[in-house]
Design a protein around this motif. Structure first.
Motif, mmCIF file in Angstrom:
data_model
loop_
_atom_site.group_PDB
_atom_site.id
_atom_site.type_symbol
_atom_site.label_atom_id
_atom_site.label_comp_id
_atom_site.label_asym_id
_atom_site.label_seq_id
_atom_site.Cartn_x
_atom_site.Cartn_y
_atom_site.Cartn_z
ATOM 1 N N GLN A 146 0.840 -1.196 0.000
ATOM 2 C CA GLN A 146 0.000 0.000 0.000
ATOM 3 C C GLN A 146 0.878 1.251 0.000
ATOM 4 O O GLN A 146 0.604 2.228 -0.704
ATOM 5 C CB GLN A 146 -0.916 0.011 1.237
ATOM 6 C CG GLN A 146 -2.099 -0.921 1.145
ATOM 7 C CD GLN A 146 -3.232 -0.344 0.322
ATOM 8 O OE1 GLN A 146 -3.058 0.560 -0.485
ATOM 9 N NE2 GLN A 146 -4.425 -0.883 0.497
ATOM 10 N N TYR A 147 1.904 1.221 0.806
ATOM 11 C CA TYR A 147 2.871 2.330 0.895
ATOM 12 C C TYR A 147 3.512 2.578 -0.480
ATOM 13 O O TYR A 147 3.558 3.707 -0.979
ATOM 14 C CB TYR A 147 3.923 1.926 1.921
ATOM 15 C CG TYR A 147 4.823 2.989 2.481
ATOM 16 C CD1 TYR A 147 4.809 3.286 3.843
ATOM 17 C CD2 TYR A 147 5.744 3.664 1.691
ATOM 18 C CE1 TYR A 147 5.668 4.226 4.395
ATOM 19 C CE2 TYR A 147 6.590 4.618 2.220
ATOM 20 C CZ TYR A 147 6.556 4.887 3.581
ATOM 21 O OH TYR A 147 7.417 5.830 4.121
ATOM 22 N N LEU A 148 3.989 1.503 -1.106
ATOM 23 C CA LEU A 148 4.674 1.639 -2.399
ATOM 24 C C LEU A 148 3.718 2.099 -3.492
ATOM 25 O O LEU A 148 4.071 2.946 -4.326
ATOM 26 C CB LEU A 148 5.301 0.299 -2.807
ATOM 27 C CG LEU A 148 6.294 -0.359 -1.853
ATOM 28 C CD1 LEU A 148 6.905 -1.593 -2.508
ATOM 29 C CD2 LEU A 148 7.384 0.603 -1.418
ATOM 30 N N ASN A 149 2.517 1.543 -3.501
ATOM 31 C CA ASN A 149 1.549 1.899 -4.548
ATOM 32 C C ASN A 149 1.200 3.377 -4.482
ATOM 33 O O ASN A 149 1.066 4.049 -5.515
ATOM 34 C CB ASN A 149 0.293 1.042 -4.380
ATOM 35 C CG ASN A 149 -0.482 0.860 -5.673
ATOM 36 O OD1 ASN A 149 0.091 0.784 -6.762
ATOM 37 N ND2 ASN A 149 -1.788 0.766 -5.548
ATOM 38 N N GLU A 150 1.081 3.913 -3.254
ATOM 39 C CA GLU A 150 0.754 5.330 -3.110
ATOM 40 C C GLU A 150 1.941 6.206 -3.496
ATOM 41 O O GLU A 150 1.769 7.303 -4.051
ATOM 42 C CB GLU A 150 0.314 5.626 -1.678
ATOM 43 C CG GLU A 150 -0.596 6.818 -1.549
ATOM 44 C CD GLU A 150 -1.932 6.633 -2.252
ATOM 45 O OE1 GLU A 150 -2.486 7.652 -2.725
ATOM 46 O OE2 GLU A 150 -2.443 5.490 -2.331
ATOM 47 N N ALA A 151 3.160 5.733 -3.218
ATOM 48 C CA ALA A 151 4.354 6.476 -3.631
ATOM 49 C C ALA A 151 4.406 6.589 -5.153
ATOM 50 O O ALA A 151 4.708 7.654 -5.706
ATOM 51 C CB ALA A 151 5.609 5.782 -3.094
ATOM 52 N N VAL A 152 4.101 5.503 -5.838
ATOM 53 C CA VAL A 152 4.072 5.508 -7.302
ATOM 54 C C VAL A 152 2.991 6.464 -7.812
ATOM 55 O O VAL A 152 3.196 7.207 -8.781
ATOM 56 C CB VAL A 152 3.856 4.077 -7.840
ATOM 57 C CG1 VAL A 152 3.525 4.085 -9.325
ATOM 58 C CG2 VAL A 152 5.102 3.224 -7.591
#
Length: 226
Positions: A146-152
């Motif tokens: 979730q963290y990575l997807n939002e960063a992208v």
């Protein structure tokens, strides 16, 4: 961009004079750091709603490399503050709202500052039950991806224009496992294709909040190419 360039430059210079890392970004709901951090914290709270023990959730995040678990972090920040940010993101992007947080707030349990939140707090420290339960196999991926997807998503939307600056901001601003080099660096190292596949699996199991952002294809491109 309505801010005059000279105002941006003066502000960046002033921030550096304070020995701080400036993080220039576009005006967008909760900007960068909270936008990326909150889905990770929310996923932890949703796992708690499902009955996963709090200490198990926090241990999984610390094992990944976070300085503290997301449940302890929510209590430390204040559940009222976390809930306010969560409502902004729920309105802007449809992010789910955990039921357990609302129930605690209704009882006046705001976290560390009131002595009770998800945890009971004594002498400024959370009282964590000695839970021996095993974390669900997908728990760490649920939170971290979730963290990575939002960063992208933030990079794709131009909320922040520089991937390296985003990584630095999330390390210094949230303590994202420093030895992993930041969320986008970690994503590239793990493999963007593998992460997209895993997000699709999680979307099938846990719902559409895990749908991969369309920005993953751009992140997969070699540096310097479109």
């Amino acid at each position: 961009q309505l801010t005059r360039p000279e105002v941006v430059e003066d502000t960046l210079a002033f921030t550096r004079k304070l020995d701080k890392l400036p993080l220039p970004c576009k005006s967008s709901p909760v900007f960068v750091v909270n936008r990326i951090l909150m889905p990770y914290m929310t996923e932890a709270m949703l796992a708690a709603d499902e009955g996963v023990p709090l200490a198990v959730i926090d241990r999984a995040a610390v094992k990944f490399g976070m300085p503290m678990g997301p449940i302890e972090l929510a209590d430390t920040v204040g559940l009222d503050v976390a809930s306010h940010v969560g409502r902004i993101l729920a309105d802007a992007f449809g992010m789910p709202v955990p039921k357990g947080t609302a129930e605690l707030l209704a009882k006046g349990h705001l976290g560390r500052k009131t002595g009770r939140g998800y945890y009971e707090w004594r002498d400024g420290k959370p009282v964590k039950p000695q839970t021996e339960g095993r974390a669900p196999d997908d728990l760490t991926d649920r939170m971290i991806l979730q963290y990575l997807n939002e960063a992208v998503a933030c990079l794709r939307e131009g909320v922040i224009e520089d991937a390296d600056l985003l990584d630095a901001g999330m390390i210094f601003g949230t303590g994202f496992a420093p030895f992993r080099g930041g969320p986008l660096h970690y994503a590239r190292a793990r493999g963007t294709g593998a992460i997209v596949t895993r997000l699709e699996q999680l979307a099938t199991t846990h719902g559409p909040r895990f749908r991969p952002d369309s920005g993953w294809s751009a992140l997969a491109a070699p540096r310097g190419r479109p």
